[in-house]
Motif scaffolding. Structure first.
Motif, PDB file in Angstrom:
ATOM      1  N   ASP A  16       8.566  15.677  -8.250  1.00 21.97           N
ATOM      2  CA  ASP A  16       9.529  15.730  -7.155  1.00 21.97           C
ATOM      3  C   ASP A  16      10.589  14.639  -7.262  1.00 21.97           C
ATOM      4  N   GLY A  17      10.475  13.747  -8.241  1.00 28.34           N
ATOM      5  CA  GLY A  17      11.464  12.689  -8.427  1.00 28.34           C
ATOM      6  C   GLY A  17      10.866  11.312  -8.214  1.00 28.34           C
ATOM      7  N   ARG A  18      11.723  10.342  -7.897  1.00 29.73           N
ATOM      8  CA  ARG A  18      11.287   8.961  -7.708  1.00 29.73           C
ATOM      9  C   ARG A  18      10.605   8.789  -6.357  1.00 29.73           C
ATOM     10  N   ARG A  19       9.521   8.044  -6.374  1.00 29.78           N
ATOM     11  CA  ARG A  19       8.776   7.761  -5.166  1.00 29.78           C
ATOM     12  C   ARG A  19       8.393   6.283  -5.147  1.00 29.78           C
ATOM     13  N   HIS A  20       8.143   5.749  -3.932  1.00 27.02           N
ATOM     14  CA  HIS A  20       7.692   4.368  -3.748  1.00 27.02           C
ATOM     15  C   HIS A  20       8.634   3.360  -4.403  1.00 27.02           C
ATOM     16  N   LEU A  21       9.893   3.477  -4.062  1.00 25.72           N
ATOM     17  CA  LEU A  21      10.902   2.540  -4.575  1.00 25.72           C
ATOM     18  C   LEU A  21      10.783   1.211  -3.841  1.00 25.72           C
TER      19      LEU A  21
ATOM     20  N   SER B 221       6.109  -3.798  -6.570  1.00 26.34           N
ATOM     21  CA  SER B 221       4.799  -3.330  -7.023  1.00 26.34           C
ATOM     22  C   SER B 221       4.907  -1.915  -7.557  1.00 26.34           C
ATOM     23  N   VAL B 222       3.904  -1.527  -8.334  1.00 22.41           N
ATOM     24  CA  VAL B 222       3.754  -0.133  -8.757  1.00 22.41           C
ATOM     25  C   VAL B 222       2.390   0.346  -8.279  1.00 22.41           C
ATOM     26  N   PHE B 223       2.199   1.672  -8.332  1.00 24.55           N
ATOM     27  CA  PHE B 223       0.976   2.272  -7.810  1.00 24.55           C
ATOM     28  C   PHE B 223       0.335   3.144  -8.894  1.00 24.55           C
ATOM     29  N   PRO B 224      -0.368   2.502  -9.830  1.00 27.13           N
ATOM     30  CA  PRO B 224      -0.979   3.276 -10.917  1.00 27.13           C
ATOM     31  C   PRO B 224      -2.069   4.220 -10.442  1.00 27.13           C
ATOM     32  N   GLY B 225      -2.627   3.989  -9.241  1.00 30.21           N
ATOM     33  CA  GLY B 225      -3.616   4.916  -8.703  1.00 30.21           C
ATOM     34  C   GLY B 225      -2.997   6.187  -8.158  1.00 30.21           C
ATOM     35  N   ILE B 226      -1.673   6.187  -7.994  1.00 28.82           N
ATOM     36  CA  ILE B 226      -0.961   7.352  -7.462  1.00 28.82           C
ATOM     37  C   ILE B 226      -0.096   8.019  -8.534  1.00 28.82           C
ATOM     38  N   HIS B 227       0.607   7.194  -9.305  1.00 25.09           N
ATOM     39  CA  HIS B 227       1.548   7.722 -10.292  1.00 25.09           C
ATOM     40  C   HIS B 227       1.111   7.403 -11.717  1.00 25.09           C
ATOM     41  N   SER B 228       1.265   8.363 -12.589  1.00 21.74           N
ATOM     42  CA  SER B 228       1.018   8.129 -14.019  1.00 21.74           C
ATOM     43  C   SER B 228       2.235   7.540 -14.701  1.00 21.74           C
ATOM     44  N   ASN B 229       3.379   7.666 -14.057  1.00 22.31           N
ATOM     45  CA  ASN B 229       4.631   7.171 -14.625  1.00 22.31           C
ATOM     46  C   ASN B 229       5.246   6.168 -13.655  1.00 22.31           C
ATOM     47  N   ASN B 230       5.191   4.883 -14.031  1.00 25.80           N
ATOM     48  CA  ASN B 230       5.726   3.805 -13.211  1.00 25.80           C
ATOM     49  C   ASN B 230       6.746   3.018 -14.012  1.00 25.80           C
TER      50      ASN B 230
ATOM     51  N   TYR C 127       0.850  -1.186   0.000  1.00 25.28           N
ATOM     52  CA  TYR C 127       0.000   0.000   0.000  1.00 25.28           C
ATOM     53  C   TYR C 127       0.892   1.243   0.000  1.00 25.28           C
ATOM     54  N   GLY C 128       0.379   2.302  -0.612  1.00 22.27           N
ATOM     55  CA  GLY C 128       1.170   3.520  -0.669  1.00 22.27           C
ATOM     56  C   GLY C 128       0.307   4.762  -0.675  1.00 22.27           C
ATOM     57  N   ALA C 129       0.932   5.888  -0.379  1.00 21.27           N
ATOM     58  CA  ALA C 129       0.255   7.183  -0.427  1.00 21.27           C
ATOM     59  C   ALA C 129       1.300   8.272  -0.617  1.00 21.27           C
ATOM     60  N   LEU C 130       0.874   9.383  -1.151  1.00 26.88           N
ATOM     61  CA  LEU C 130       1.705  10.577  -1.222  1.00 26.88           C
ATOM     62  C   LEU C 130       1.162  11.582  -0.215  1.00 26.88           C
ATOM     63  N   LEU C 131       2.018  12.066   0.659  1.00 25.63           N
ATOM     64  CA  LEU C 131       1.599  12.980   1.714  1.00 25.63           C
ATOM     65  C   LEU C 131       2.049  14.406   1.421  1.00 25.63           C
ATOM     66  N   ASP C 132       1.205  15.349   1.784  1.00 27.34           N
ATOM     67  CA  ASP C 132       1.522  16.775   1.705  1.00 27.34           C
ATOM     68  C   ASP C 132       1.760  17.263   3.136  1.00 27.34           C
ATOM     69  N   VAL C 133       3.003  17.641   3.438  1.00 27.72           N
ATOM     70  CA  VAL C 133       3.338  18.056   4.799  1.00 27.72           C
ATOM     71  C   VAL C 133       3.443  19.567   4.943  1.00 27.72           C
ATOM     72  N   ASN C 134       2.956  20.306   3.947  1.00 27.66           N
ATOM     73  CA  ASN C 134       3.093  21.760   3.990  1.00 27.66           C
ATOM     74  C   ASN C 134       2.309  22.392   5.128  1.00 27.66           C
ATOM     75  N   GLN C 135       1.219  21.755   5.563  1.00 27.45           N
ATOM     76  CA  GLN C 135       0.394  22.324   6.630  1.00 27.45           C
ATOM     77  C   GLN C 135       0.733  21.752   8.004  1.00 27.45           C
ATOM     78  N   ASN C 136       1.678  20.830   8.052  1.00 26.34           N
ATOM     79  CA  ASN C 136       2.071  20.240   9.335  1.00 26.34           C
ATOM     80  C   ASN C 136       3.183  21.070   9.955  1.00 26.34           C
ATOM     81  N   ASN C 137       2.959  21.517  11.173  1.00 34.20           N
ATOM     82  CA  ASN C 137       3.939  22.388  11.820  1.00 34.20           C
ATOM     83  C   ASN C 137       4.762  21.702  12.899  1.00 34.20           C
TER      84      ASN C 137
ATOM     85  N   ASN D 239      -4.746   3.326  -3.431  1.00 37.61           N
ATOM     86  CA  ASN D 239      -3.547   3.149  -2.604  1.00 37.61           C
ATOM     87  C   ASN D 239      -2.985   1.736  -2.664  1.00 37.61           C
ATOM     88  N   GLU D 240      -3.682   0.834  -3.354  1.00 33.78           N
ATOM     89  CA  GLU D 240      -3.220  -0.540  -3.450  1.00 33.78           C
ATOM     90  C   GLU D 240      -2.173  -0.683  -4.548  1.00 33.78           C
TER      91      GLU D 240
END
Length: 429
Positions: free
Chosen positions: A240-245, A253-262, A190-200, A215-216
């Motif tokens: 932002d570069g490579r993710r979910h290595l 696995s790859v995450f087509p629900g998250i990334h268009s480029n796997n 399972y995977g996700a992309l997180l946005d931490v810009n609002q986390n202080n 996320n599967e």
């Protein structure tokens, strides 16, 4: 430059194993009145973020056809280079430094034009990044997925960690990849992309972050045409570069629900010879874009071990003579861009790219750099045939790399989707 520092390492290959014209370059500056120019931008960049400052200390060495030094230039205070391209210039060596280590990048058989944005890394600039440390609480996620390893930005997460995030001042924090890999057979990643810009101050990882179908992960199965793939990995690519290595020997696995480029990359290594001084190996690999992850992938790794060794052996024997030597890797692989040479040492790194077929000159450097090379403690040297299954040879690759360096994104153009390489590598003990 082909002195004892290189030949001493290359002789290991010869001992362990018993030892034309290239792609057309843009030599628009040769002959007649020369109005062509060589331009480029040189920058130092932080490691923790993308803060950049001009690198006015870089050196740009122009070589004649025979490899002798024609002229040496430096960028201006803004890191910008703009010089006339001499009619008798044929090769370029760029000299920069990263964290005290010397980096040289040589391009054989090149002409005038754009060198692109050349970046060297400097940890001293990290102080200019805007950073924050978040208390990462993964207790809920750990409880919900007890049979998974949890990784945040590639690092194993325990129930509670502190993690630093950095960005360019005034900019945005890059996306952060959360990855859950199964520890029992036939389970999903399972995977996700997180946005931490609002986390202080904290980042709480909850089960709902990976609960949607998107996320599967989809397990990537591939056909092994080589009978012995030693390494495989997958990743997604965004701005932002490579993710979910994910790496073998675990299922990848790859995450087509998250990334268009796997992508899937597989490789194979084979020992050719060993001596008390080091080892020699043959390596081959392929990277392909995964557009239909449910289907069995067919990377089709090249298998030209004997041809690679014969070509490299011929080149090395010529180099031992200390004169220019013809080489030919043009019959190896499919639409390879050219020949690459990588030298790794404790004090310096040298990379060279050239047409797949041509003449390796007796390259010279200014005296101070020659002395550093002669004193270098070489650890590894690789001769590589590589490319992206694209036409145009080394010049097409160079143009794409320049365009990419100025794009402002880490999402690579489609030109780079299909990577293919073989190399002969010497590791010196």
């Amino acid at each position: 430059m082909k002195g004892k520092f290189l030949l001493g390492s290359c002789s290991l290959l010869l001992a362990a194993c018993g030892g034309g014209s290239g792609d057309s370059a843009d030599n628009s500056g040769s002959g007649g009145t020369n109005t062509a120019r060589l331009v480029g931008d040189f920058m130092h960049q932080a490691i923790k973020c993308d803060v950049q400052v001009p690198n006015s200390d870089a050196k740009i060495i122009l070589h004649k056809k025979d490899g002798s030094v024609l002229a040496t230039h430096k960028p201006n205070g803004a890191g910008h280079l703009d010089i006339a391209w001499p009619a008798d210039a044929a090769h370029v060596t760029l000299v920069t430094s990263s964290n005290g280590q010397l980096d040289l990048d040589t391009e054989l058989e090149r002409g005038s034009g754009d060198l692109g944005n050349r970046v060297s890394y400097d940890a001293g600039l990290d102080l200019q990044c805007e950073c924050k440390t978040l208390e990462v609480n993964g207790a809920e996620l750990t409880a919900a997925y007890p049979d998974h390893k949890i990784l945040l930005r590639g690092s194993r997460l325990e129930a509670l960690n502190n993690m630093e995030f950095c960005k360019v001042p005034g900019g945005q924090y890059a996306s952060v990849d959360l990855l859950l890999t199964p520890t029992i057979a036939n389970d999903k990643a399972y995977g996700a992309l997180l946005d931490v810009n609002q986390n202080n101050s904290s980042l709480v990882l909850t089960a709902d972050l990976v609960s949607a179908a998107a996320n599967e992960g989809v397990v990537v199965s591939f056909y092994d045409n080589y009978d012995g793939i030693t390494r495989a990995y997958t990743f997604g690519l965004n701005k932002d570069g490579r993710r979910h290595l994910m790496r073998s020997p675990e299922l990848v696995s790859v995450f087509p629900g998250i990334h268009s480029n796997n992508f899937l990359q597989v490789s194979h290594s084979k020992d050719i010879g060993d001596t008390p001084e080091g080892t020699v190996s043959y390596n081959a690999g392929r990277r392909i874009k995964v557009t239909e992850p449910a289907k069995i992938q067919s990377p089709e790794i090249a298998n030209n071990e004997q041809a690679m060794f014969a070509a490299v052996n011929t080149l090395l024997q010529g180099m031992e003579s200390g004169v220019a030597v013809n080489y030919d890797l043009s019959n190896i692989g499919t639409n390879r861009a050219g020949m690459m040479l990588f030298v790794r040492a404790d004090e310096l790194n040298w990379s060279l790219n050239a047409p797949a077929k041509g003449t390796f000159p007796d390259l010279q450097l200014p005296a101070d750099l020659e002395a550093q090379f002669e004193a270098a403690n070489i650890r590894q040297i690789s001769f590589q045939s590589s490319g992206y299954r694209q036409s145009g040879g080394i010049n097409a690759l160079r143009q794409q790399l320049v365009s990419e360096s100025r794009s402002g994104t880490k999402l690579r153009p489609a030109f780079f989707d299909n990577y293919d390489y073989e190399d002969i590598t010497v590791v010196v003990y």
